[in-house]
Design an enzyme around this catalytic site. Structure first.
Site, PDB file in Angstrom:
ATOM      1  N   CYS A  45       0.832  -1.201   0.000  1.00 35.62           N
ATOM      2  CA  CYS A  45       0.000   0.000   0.000  1.00 35.62           C
ATOM      3  C   CYS A  45       0.873   1.259   0.000  1.00 35.62           C
ATOM      4  O   CYS A  45       1.471   1.582  -1.025  1.00 35.62           O
ATOM      5  CB  CYS A  45      -0.987  -0.046   1.162  1.00 35.62           C
ATOM      6  SG  CYS A  45      -2.442   0.949   0.834  1.00 35.62           S
ATOM      7  N   HIS A  80      -3.819  -4.903   0.408  1.00 32.68           N
ATOM      8  CA  HIS A  80      -3.293  -5.479   1.659  1.00 32.68           C
ATOM      9  C   HIS A  80      -3.430  -7.004   1.645  1.00 32.68           C
ATOM     10  O   HIS A  80      -4.395  -7.545   2.195  1.00 32.68           O
ATOM     11  CB  HIS A  80      -4.053  -4.904   2.854  1.00 32.68           C
ATOM     12  CG  HIS A  80      -3.730  -3.480   3.134  1.00 32.68           C
ATOM     13  ND1 HIS A  80      -2.630  -3.085   3.862  1.00 32.68           N
ATOM     14  CD2 HIS A  80      -4.349  -2.341   2.753  1.00 32.68           C
ATOM     15  CE1 HIS A  80      -2.589  -1.771   3.936  1.00 32.68           C
ATOM     16  NE2 HIS A  80      -3.613  -1.294   3.269  1.00 32.68           N
ATOM     17  N   GLU A 140      -1.954  -9.133   3.317  1.00 33.93           N
ATOM     18  CA  GLU A 140      -1.849  -9.731   4.657  1.00 33.93           C
ATOM     19  C   GLU A 140      -3.216 -10.014   5.262  1.00 33.93           C
ATOM     20  O   GLU A 140      -3.354 -10.882   6.126  1.00 33.93           O
ATOM     21  CB  GLU A 140      -1.012  -8.826   5.583  1.00 33.93           C
ATOM     22  CG  GLU A 140      -1.662  -7.515   6.047  1.00 33.93           C
ATOM     23  CD  GLU A 140      -1.486  -6.351   5.077  1.00 33.93           C
ATOM     24  OE1 GLU A 140      -1.261  -6.610   3.875  1.00 33.93           O
ATOM     25  OE2 GLU A 140      -1.605  -5.184   5.505  1.00 33.93           O
TER      26      GLU A 140
END
Ligand code: GLN
Length: 543
Positions: A381, A515, A517
């Site tokens: 990001c 993102h 994750e």
């Protein structure tokens, strides 16, 4: 609807791990072949955590449908794999703003609007909404029993327990059993007081989860049961663990799932916990060594700000059978200290998401170091935006490249988007609009370019990833980006928004606007993280 409700409250102190406890219980019920949903109610006045400081509140977890939620929803997803929805997270701020909006519309027909019944009704409606064929809905109440802010929630679940019937509702209370060294004993008094507090609002807990650093001796278990009016078998130890992924297995060994199912009169066969045993083994005893990853961020005073990120790296370690050591570095140190002293010898460098100018130049220096020294690099990001700025400045000939997020002069190659497509719908935002809920949020498709590293890693042509940002890399500067050696290997379907950037001249150098994750799970590590850790493993054999 025949969903059963499990309400999870906490007492004595915060940070006992209610979120983890709820998530782990969810995974155990799944292992018994039940369908679960998990929900979180947060008693603060912010409408959502989106505007809260990461160093105060920790990470903001974004759902596929674009809700900005509490980090506990990340635990829920990581343990159960069930994608959370907007309807799984609520705050007092949201409840009140809905109730007040209704009042303004005149929906209450002149009634005096009060906490009971209007706020409590709104809370109950939240709990009951958007459920279909779930066997269990686990609802966690944020904060600790005794907080003023939590009272309407306790009143709401007390009422709901009666309304759906006690056969379909279970109250679990998580407390602390501290071990006092000088006395050589586990102390039960705080638990007794906490249960008393719950009783004072009309809730008798059915199961007690006691956080402790050791097994609870039978006589103590008996005593707690006696004082708290609970059968001894329902006093369950929540033991401290070396990895959070051990919690489901531990709970099962303590009989937690058995007691929950027994409460609901459901049969309890031996669940299959092979996946969790495998995860625990990989997490605690990896066979292929260790790698060190530097995270160069600016919210490192509270590591909860990077909760999902740290977990995703560990999932990469589980996939690669290596231990992942994280070296946390505050990017601001690079403003007066040499990057080499901090980054020399690490096997991978990651620049995570972030907001604002502070620390940005330090991140850019770290990225330059990773690029020049050919160290595996992952930008996420804000990290991806800084990646493009670094290359544009140092290789693309735009020496004053910057982002319009930063005040000041320069060529804004990262700029504010005021319009973009979500499916076939145009989403808009005003340039000077308010901050809450106005970012590009939630899941968006990303087309991968054949022949690129990203395409190879994902092994498919299109992926869905979650976003949370206001600014975008501006492809009008494509010529300079090409000169700088950058390849955009992932784009929005209309080809306007760059989603993934990589460097073909580097062993592993990838920046992503989303993102990843947030979607990684211990039982399904995200491919980008597995691949990054694989690259770090190679790097560790070189240094
Ligand atoms: N501040 C950047 C933006 O708003 C990046 C946000 C992030 O890293 N989540 O676009």
């Amino acid at each position: 609807m025949t969903t059963r409700f499990i309400f999870v409250t906490g007492g004595v102190v915060s940070s006992l791990g209610k979120g983890l406890a709820s998530a782990a219980l969810g995974s155990l019920l799944q292992a018994h072949n039940y369908k679960v949903r998990l929900r979180k109610m947060d008693p603060y006045l912010n409408v959502d955590p989106g505007t809260m400081s990461p160093t105060q509140h920790g990470e903001v977890f974004v759902t596929d449908d674009g809700a900005e939620t509490d980090l506990d929803l990340g635990h829920y997803e990581r343990f159960t794999g069930v994608s959370a929805r907007r309807t799984d997270s609520v705050t007092t701020g949201r409840i009140y703003s809905n109730v007040i909006a209704k009042e303004r519309r005149g929906d209450y027909l002149g009634a005096t609007v009060q906490v009971i019944p209007h706020i409590t009704d709104a809370i109950k409606a939240f709990i009951l909404a958007d459920l279909t064929d779930e066997d269990f809905c686990i609802c966690e109440i944020g904060g600790t029993v005794g907080d003023i802010e939590g009272l309407p929630y306790l009143e709401a679940i007390r009422q709901l327990g009666n309304e759906v019937g006690r056969a379909r509702s279970l109250f679990i209370h998580l407390t602390l059993l501290p071990y006092i060294k000088t006395a050589g004993e586990l102390k039960t008094k705080p638990t007794q007081h906490s249960v008393k507090e719950l009783l004072s609002v009309g809730i008798q807990p059915d199961i007690l989860l006691c956080r402790t650093d050791r097994e609870i001796p039978d006589n103590e278990r008996h005593k707690i049961g006696l004082f708290c009016n609970i059968p001894q078998d329902r006093v369950i130890a929540a033991l401290d663990v070396d990895t959070i992924y051990r919690v489901p297995v531990n709970y099962h060994n303590q009989g937690f799932d058995r007691e929950v199912l027994r409460y609901f009169n459901l049969p309890a066969q031996e669940p299959n916990l092979d996946t969790w045993h495998h995860i625990v083994e990989r997490a605690t005893d990896p066979k292929e060594g260790a790698v060190t990853i530097a995270i160069v961020g600016k919210y490192i005073s509270l590591l909860d700000s990077y909760k999902s990120l740290a977990e995703a790296l560990h999932h990469g370690g589980i996939a690669g059978n290596v231990r992942v050591h994280i070296k946390w570095i505050d990017s601001e140190v690079f403003e007066h200290e040499d990057v080499v002293t901090h980054l020399e010898g690490v096997h991978g460098i990651l620049v995570p998401g972030g907001f604002g100018m502070r620390g940005a130049e330090g991140k850019i220096k770290a990225i330059q170091f990773a690029r020049e020294r050919k160290i595996p690099y992952f930008g996420i990001c804000f990290g991806m935006q800084m990646t493009v700025i670094e290359s544009a400045r140092n290789l693309g000939g735009i020496e004053d490249a910057t982002s319009s997020e930063f005040e000041g002069k320069g060529t804004a190659i990262v700029g504010l988007m005021t319009e973009w497509l979500k499916g076939s719908q145009l989403e808009k935002r005003a340039k000077d609009g308010s901050l809450g809920g106005t970012m590009r949020l939630g899941s968006y498709p990303c087309h991968l370019t054949k022949g690129t590293q990203a395409h190879k890693i994902y092994g498919c042509d299109e992926v869905q990833e979650r976003h949370r940002h206001r600014y975008e890399v501006n492809l009008n500067h494509q010529e300079a980006f090409t000169r700088a050696g950058l390849v955009f290997s992932g784009l929005s379907p209309d080809g306007i928004l760059p989603e993934i950037v990589e460097r073909p001249d580097h062993p592993w150098f990838i920046g992503v606007q989303f993102h990843p994750e947030l979607k990684s799970k211990p039982f399904a590590p995200h491919p980008l993280f597995s691949s990054f850790i694989e690259a770090a493993k190679k790097q560790s054999s070189l240094v």
